[in-house]
Structures are given as structure tokens and as C-alpha cells.
Design a protein around this motif. Structure first.
Motif, PDB file in Angstrom:
ATOM      1  N   MET A  46      35.711  32.254  45.488  1.00 19.08           N
ATOM      2  CA  MET A  46      36.771  31.705  44.650  1.00 19.08           C
ATOM      3  C   MET A  46      37.917  32.699  44.488  1.00 19.08           C
ATOM      4  O   MET A  46      39.092  32.347  44.619  1.00 19.08           O
ATOM      5  N   VAL A  47      37.569  33.957  44.226  1.00 16.30           N
ATOM      6  CA  VAL A  47      38.595  34.975  44.013  1.00 16.30           C
ATOM      7  C   VAL A  47      39.355  35.255  45.308  1.00 16.30           C
ATOM      8  O   VAL A  47      40.586  35.356  45.326  1.00 16.30           O
ATOM      9  N   ALA A  73      41.704  32.460  45.942  1.00 17.26           N
ATOM     10  CA  ALA A  73      42.890  32.549  45.087  1.00 17.26           C
ATOM     11  C   ALA A  73      43.864  33.582  45.621  1.00 17.26           C
ATOM     12  O   ALA A  73      45.083  33.359  45.636  1.00 17.26           O
ATOM     13  N   PHE A  74      43.334  34.719  46.098  1.00 19.37           N
ATOM     14  CA  PHE A  74      44.191  35.779  46.632  1.00 19.37           C
ATOM     15  C   PHE A  74      44.952  35.294  47.858  1.00 19.37           C
ATOM     16  O   PHE A  74      46.174  35.450  47.960  1.00 19.37           O
ATOM     17  N   THR A  94      45.580  32.229  48.818  1.00 16.42           N
ATOM     18  CA  THR A  94      46.505  31.165  48.437  1.00 16.42           C
ATOM     19  C   THR A  94      47.789  31.729  47.853  1.00 16.42           C
ATOM     20  O   THR A  94      48.897  31.293  48.190  1.00 16.42           O
ATOM     21  N   ASP A 129      35.855  37.279  36.614  1.00 16.74           N
ATOM     22  CA  ASP A 129      36.528  36.315  37.491  1.00 16.74           C
ATOM     23  C   ASP A 129      37.841  35.844  36.876  1.00 16.74           C
ATOM     24  O   ASP A 129      38.861  35.722  37.564  1.00 16.74           O
ATOM     25  N   PHE A 130      37.824  35.566  35.573  1.00 16.66           N
ATOM     26  CA  PHE A 130      39.034  35.136  34.877  1.00 16.66           C
ATOM     27  C   PHE A 130      40.109  36.222  34.952  1.00 16.66           C
ATOM     28  O   PHE A 130      41.276  35.934  35.257  1.00 16.66           O
ATOM     29  N   ALA A 139      41.520  36.613  38.631  1.00 14.00           N
ATOM     30  CA  ALA A 139      42.410  35.502  38.981  1.00 14.00           C
ATOM     31  C   ALA A 139      43.726  35.612  38.219  1.00 14.00           C
ATOM     32  O   ALA A 139      44.806  35.359  38.776  1.00 14.00           O
ATOM     33  N   SER A 140      43.658  36.022  36.960  1.00 16.99           N
ATOM     34  CA  SER A 140      44.857  36.124  36.131  1.00 16.99           C
ATOM     35  C   SER A 140      45.798  37.213  36.633  1.00 16.99           C
ATOM     36  O   SER A 140      47.013  36.984  36.764  1.00 16.99           O
ATOM     37  N   LEU A 162      45.981  38.540  39.622  1.00 19.65           N
ATOM     38  CA  LEU A 162      46.544  38.133  40.910  1.00 19.65           C
ATOM     39  C   LEU A 162      47.704  37.166  40.698  1.00 19.65           C
ATOM     40  O   LEU A 162      48.761  37.282  41.336  1.00 19.65           O
ATOM     41  N   PHE A 163      47.511  36.216  39.799  1.00 21.80           N
ATOM     42  CA  PHE A 163      48.532  35.190  39.539  1.00 21.80           C
ATOM     43  C   PHE A 163      49.797  35.798  38.952  1.00 21.80           C
ATOM     44  O   PHE A 163      50.895  35.592  39.459  1.00 21.80           O
ATOM     45  N   SER A 177      51.948  38.033  41.174  1.00 23.57           N
ATOM     46  CA  SER A 177      52.474  37.436  42.396  1.00 23.57           C
ATOM     47  C   SER A 177      53.978  37.201  42.295  1.00 23.57           C
ATOM     48  O   SER A 177      54.542  37.098  41.205  1.00 23.57           O
TER      49      SER A 177
END
Length: 274
Positions: A1-2, A5-6, A8, A154-155, A158-159, A161-162, A165
Motif C-alpha cells: 500500500m505504501v 502510494a509513493f 502514484t 502507515d498513516f 502516507a501522510s 509522502l502526500f 509531494s
């Protein structure tokens, strides 16, 4: 998942960039950032994983720490752990800017001349090593069990990275997200060369901590932000060997330009301009 996300975000920020032109070629920057990240990941593997995960299991077994003493319903335990871990991480982030030793190491993250998803991984291995006792204290004092710890990790990943970006979200969407979660425009202000802007937006996941502490800034247009630190504006000074050695070298005044000037900007009343 991580990993998904990266990948993407790396693709999406190329197609819909928030800030441009870039100060350096993206491929060169990304490889450098991944080099820093590899050393940090190895450090965490050697120092944090053998400490924090066993502590988390022991905390749950012995029912030690705030969450274990409160014994919330199982469905509430993970959300509470995320909130508490996120707040105490906000405090750690403030310390990395305020404590000179920590700032020496954290500045490596901020001297990146651009901001993208790979910047989220660009933390000096020394900073990661010094964060281990703090992370262990978070787990023990808050009573964070293995399941809650895993979900929070995980949260968090993902946060960061987001919000690191270079992804241009539709402005109406970002304005709806930013009261709740840290977004690329919000965190871009934190990476400004203007010191008053760098000393804002310290939240990593939930925006509420900056709001509560009065450190929230949403008033700087992205096209007016210069990313990085004033003292390091030349790409030749932020190569991989130089940034790895930077914490151990003589320190410059971080927020003074090479010509001696200090970048400043008058506050605006605009709310999350484009």
C-alpha cells in the motif's frame, strides 16, 4: 500500500506539478533523496525496529501506558493512538527546529531546493538515530500496542509522502482537506526560505495541532515560495556527500542569504491561495 502510494504520487506530481520550474533536474534530486533515505532506513532497521516493536508488545502484555490504563473500546483504541502519536510527533518536529543539535541534522531535510514526494524520505540518518528514544517514549507512555503502532506508521508514511509531494490538487478540494489533513500547499509554506514561514505548519498528519498552537499559515501563494534554506542556494552545495557531512561541519546562519540579507515577506490575508 505504501509503495503504491509513493509510485502514484511520483507519477501524479510529474503530470500536475504545483511548483515549477524546478531548481534541479528531478531525476538527479530523486536519486540523491533516495540515497539519503536508504541510509535512514538502514539506521531505523538496526536501531528502531529491535527496540520499538518489542516495547509495543510488552506495553500491551503488561497493560502499561495511557491507552492501556484507559482501556477504550477496541474500535476506538487505534484512532486514539493515531491522534496521540500524531500530536507528540508535532512536538518532536518543533524540537528539531528549536534544539541546535537536532536542527543541524533536520536542516538536511530542509536544504532540498525543491519539494517532491522523495523529500518525504530525505532525513539524515543521525536524526533518525536520535529519534529512536523519543519514539520509544511515545510508545511506552502512550501505551501504544502493536496493531495501533502499525496503523499509525502507515498513516504517517502516507501522510508525509502526500504533503511533501509537488502535486497540484484542485484548489476547492485542497481547501476542503486542509482543515483536517496536512496538504501540499500547506506544507510547502513550511519549506519556505522565509524563517517565519518555516516556523509554521509543523503538523505531520492532522492540521489541528497547528491550529491549536497558533502555528498555522495558509496565506502564501506557492508561486512566491522559494524552497530550501537561505544559506544553501547553490545546487553544487547540496550534493549527496555534502549534505551527509553537513551536520558535522561548521554551521552557517541557516536563514541568512549568501549576500547577508535575511528573506522576509509581509503576511497576507488570503486563505490558501493557489
Amino acid at each position: 500500500m505504501v509503495v503504491g502510494a509513493f509510485v502514484t504520487l511520483v507519477v501524479a506530481e510529474t503530470r500536475r506539478p504545483l511548483r515549477r520550474p524546478m531548481a534541479e533536474p528531478k531525476a538527479r534530486r530523486d536519486l540523491r533523496n533516495l540515497g539519503v533515505a536508504a541510509l535512514s532506513a538502514a539506521t531505523l532497521r538496526v536501531l528502531e525496529k529491535p527496540v520499538v516493536e518489542p516495547l509495543s508488545r510488552e506495553v500491551e502484555r503488561r497493560r502499561f501506558g495511557l491507552l492501556q490504563w484507559l482501556a477504550p473500546p477496541r474500535w476506538l483504541e487505534v484512532p486514539l493512538a493515531i491522534v496521540l502519536m500524531d500530536y507528540t510527533l508535532y512536538l518532536w518536529h518543533v524540537l528539531t527546529h528549536r534544539v541546535p543539535l537536532l536542527w543541524r541534522l533536520h536542516a538536511v531535510h530542509h536544504v532540498d531546493l525543491d519539494l517532491s514526494a522523495t523529500t518525504a524520505l530525505r532525513f539524515h540518518f543521525g536524526e533518525m538515530a536520535l529519534s529512536v528514544p523519543y519514539r520509544a517514549a511515545q510508545v511506552v507512555l502512550l501505551g501504544v500496542g502493536p496493531r495501533a503502532l502499525s496503523v499509525w506508521q502507515d498513516f504517517l508514511f502516507a501522510s508525509i509522502l502526500f504533503h511533501h509531494s509537488n502535486l497540484r490538487l484542485p484548489l476547492p478540494l485542497e481547501r476542503r482537506l486542509v482543515p483536517w489533513f496536512v496538504t501540499p500547499r500547506m506544507h510547502g509554506i513550511h519549506h519556505s526560505i522565509v524563517e517565519a514561514e518555516t516556523n509554521s505548519n509543523w503538523s505531520s498528519g492532522l492540521t489541528v495541532w497547528d491550529w491549536l498552537h497558533g502555528t498555522l499559515r495558509l496565506d502564501v501563494p506557492q508561486d512566491r515560495i522559494s524552497i530550501g534554506l537561505p544559506a544553501w542556494r547553490d545546487p553544487a552545495e547540496v550534493t549527496l556527500p555534502r549534505i551527509l557531512a553537513m551536520p558535522f561541519a561548521r554551521q552557517r546562519p541557516s536563514f541568512r542569504l549568501p549576500d547577508g540579507r535575511t528573506p522576509r515577506r509581509a503576511p497576507s490575508r488570503a486563505l490558501l491561495p493557489g
